[in-house]
Design an enzyme around this catalytic site. Structure first.
Site, PDB file in Angstrom:
ATOM      1  CG  HIS A 143      30.079  35.501 -98.751  1.00 50.35           C
ATOM      2  ND1 HIS A 143      31.437  35.785 -99.459  1.00 50.35           N
ATOM      3  CD2 HIS A 143      29.732  36.592 -98.069  1.00 50.35           C
ATOM      4  CE1 HIS A 143      31.327  37.393 -98.944  1.00 50.35           C
ATOM      5  NE2 HIS A 143      30.496  37.663 -98.420  1.00 50.35           N
ATOM      6  CD  GLU A 152      31.719  32.973-101.287  1.00 48.28           C
ATOM      7  OE1 GLU A 152      32.580  33.160-100.609  1.00 48.28           O
ATOM      8  OE2 GLU A 152      31.197  33.919-102.168  1.00 48.28           O
ATOM      9  CD  GLU A 208      37.337  34.355-102.980  1.00 57.43           C
ATOM     10  OE1 GLU A 208      36.466  33.318-103.036  1.00 57.43           O
ATOM     11  OE2 GLU A 208      36.902  35.286-102.552  1.00 57.43           O
TER      12      GLU A 208
HETATM   13 ZN   LIG Z   1      32.811  34.918-100.243  1.00 57.65          ZN
END
Ligand SMILES: [Zn+2]
Ligand SMILES: *[C@@H]1O[C@H](CO)[C@@H](O)[C@H](O)[C@H]1NC(C)=O
Ligand SMILES: *[C@@H]1O[C@H](CO)[C@@H](O)[C@H](O)[C@H]1NC(C)=O
Ligand SMILES: *[C@@H]1O[C@H](CO)[C@@H](O)[C@H](O)[C@H]1NC(C)=O
Ligand SMILES: *[C@@H]1O[C@H](CO)[C@@H](O)[C@H](O)[C@H]1NC(C)=O
Length: 440
Positions: free
Chosen positions: A84, A87, A289
């Protein structure tokens, strides 16, 4: 230019071996990777797996004592970041990781030598360079998330859980250039373990991300046959991270017990990369994450690197879990595509040996039964020869010696010519992996 200015510039930029903590543009990153590759040919190898929609190279740096090719017995590991485009902490972390591994090797530091001597590490710092070029610096908004065609790359992979109609649709759907590049990459190497770095939360998420609401669905989680291993891997990351294991919630996400979650239980998604890696490429992949803010302020980067560094290293070392080895036929030739099955783990696509006859199975210490099937035989027309084809199946019990090493290397070799074991061949050889307290 005054010499005072020069001195200041050197002080700010730091010594050549230190990589600045900031967001490098795609072309600066490319320059950095080219330079690392050119000055460290004995431990690095730079290659491209393809191009983004706008034609930017998807560079991968491989690190290891044999960086250019696979070595039998050395597992292939990978890290991917910036799928992404907005990110962005992951790409900073992976560039710092490259820098530290190379510097550690140059300085003869044991931790770096041990990793590079036992593992081949592939690093793709950006999977979505076009999205990065568009990224807004807001902590949560999604400007730059998608690729240049406006597609979410983490929804664009083939999905084993999609119903037949959906699978047909997915087959017809356009596969984005970046996704095609990764799928091709997975065919070139037999990756064993992987992580995909995202941002916007602080949690280690593991497969499955999707479900048919069939037997895999247990208490709201979509559970893989290797769930024990996945939970362990996620805990290694969250407990080695400065704070992830505390499960603190980011402003708008939920709290996670121990900082880990089953992907589906968090939120179901189809076409994700981690399910694809696990189901079709027998590579165990986690989605990490790594920061609440998708685009953290530059001044926070050194502390965020310090929070994640130990976890990134500890996770790579987990590629050495379990058992590895080769399958040979009766004449000692390595067998490709032999199914190596662990009893009680019915993988959707069975794990198979690679072109070197090698297999790797990540398993926690314990006792396991294995079934090895080499199920392709070319059968000729026997009557022409007055004989059906003759093929003996050699099934041997093989035990790993737990005293030998804590990383048993089990060779499923053909029968010993002087059999000492009078019992009938056992089709499910048993391995005893040493019991050892696992530190997380
Ligand atoms: Zn992501
Ligand atoms: C990496 O460095 C090697 C050795 O100097 C060189 O032959 C190779 O072309 C470089 N790769 C790239 C992509 O520049
Ligand atoms: C690292 O070890 C090698 C071989 O033992 C030695 O030749 C080299 O000088 C050492 N380098 C450093 C920076 O200590
Ligand atoms: C790499 O590991 C092998 C076997 O474990 C060992 O013999 C060799 O000396 C190691 N090489 C380095 C550079 O550490
Ligand atoms: C014919 O039989 C011989 C002896 O049994 C065997 O070595 C050979 O491979 C067979 N050929 C075919 C085509 O089956």
């Amino acid at each position: 230019m005054s010499s005072l200015f020069l001195l200041l510039a050197v002080l700010i930029a730091g010594p050549a071996s230190m990589l600045e903590f900031r967001y490098h543009s795609n072309s600066e990153m490319e320059q950095y990777l080219l330079q690392i590759n050119a000055s460290n040919p004995e431990v690095t190898h730079l290659y491209s797996i393809g191009q983004s929609v706008k034609g930017q190279q998807l560079w991968v740096l491989a690190l290891g004592l044999s960086p250019r090719r696979h070595t039998v017995g050395i597992p292939e590991f990978k890290y991917v970041a910036n799928m992404h485009g907005n990110e962005v902490l992951g790409r900073v972390l992976l560039l710092q990781l490259i820098n530290d591994l190379v510097r550690g090797y140059r300085d003869n530091e044991t931790w770096s030598l041990q990793l590079l001597n036992s593992t081949r590490i592939h690093i793709l710092p950006t999977m979505n360079p076009d999205g990065f070029d568009e990224a807004g610096t807001h902590c949560q908004y999604s400007q730059g998330r998608f690729n240049y065609n406006g597609v979410d790359l983490n929804r664009n992979f083939p999905d084993a859980f999609a119903g037949l109609r959906r699978q047909q649709q997915l087959r017809e759907e356009k596969r984005e250039a970046e996704v095609r590049a990764v799928i091709g990459w997975l065919r070139t190497e037999s990756f064993v373990l992987s992580a995909n770095l995202h941002g916007g939360a602080l949690v280690a998420s593991y497969p499955y991300d999707n479900s048919n609401k069939d037997s895999e669905l247990v208490d709201g989680a979509s559970v893989t046959p290797d769930n024990d291993v996945f939970v362990h891997l996620a805990r290694v990351y969250s407990h080695s991270h400065a704070s992830m294991h505390r499960g603190d919630r980011c402003d708008d996400s939920m709290p996670f017990l121990e900082g880990i979650t089953n992907g589906y239980q968090w939120y179901p998604l189809s076409g994700g990369m981690q399910d694809y890696n696990y189901v079709w490429a027998q590579c165990l992949e986690l989605t990490l994450e790594v920061s609440c803010c998708k685009f953290p302020p530059v001044r926070e980067l050194p502390a965020l690197w310090a929070d994640n560094k130990k976890a990134l290293l500890a996770f790579m070392q987990q590629v050495h879990l379990g058992v590895k080895g080769r399958v040979f036929d009766a004449s000692g030739v390595p067998v490709q595509n032999a199914v190596v099955e662990v009893k009680g783990r019915r993988n959707m696509c069975p794990f198979r040996t690679d072109q070197h006859g090698e297999y790797y199975r990540l398993l926690l210490p314990g006792k396991y039964s294995f079934t090895v099937k080499t199920n392709t035989l070319n059968v000729p027309y026997g009557p022409d020869n007055y004989s059906a084809m003759k093929h003996d199946f050699l099934l041997r019990r093989v035990s790993a010696d737990p005293t030998q090493s804590n990383l048993p290397h089990a060779n499923l070799t053909p029968a010993d010519p002087t059999p000492a074991d009078p019992t009938p061949a056992d089709p499910t050889p048993t391995f005893l992996l040493p019991q050892k307290k696992i530190l997380i």
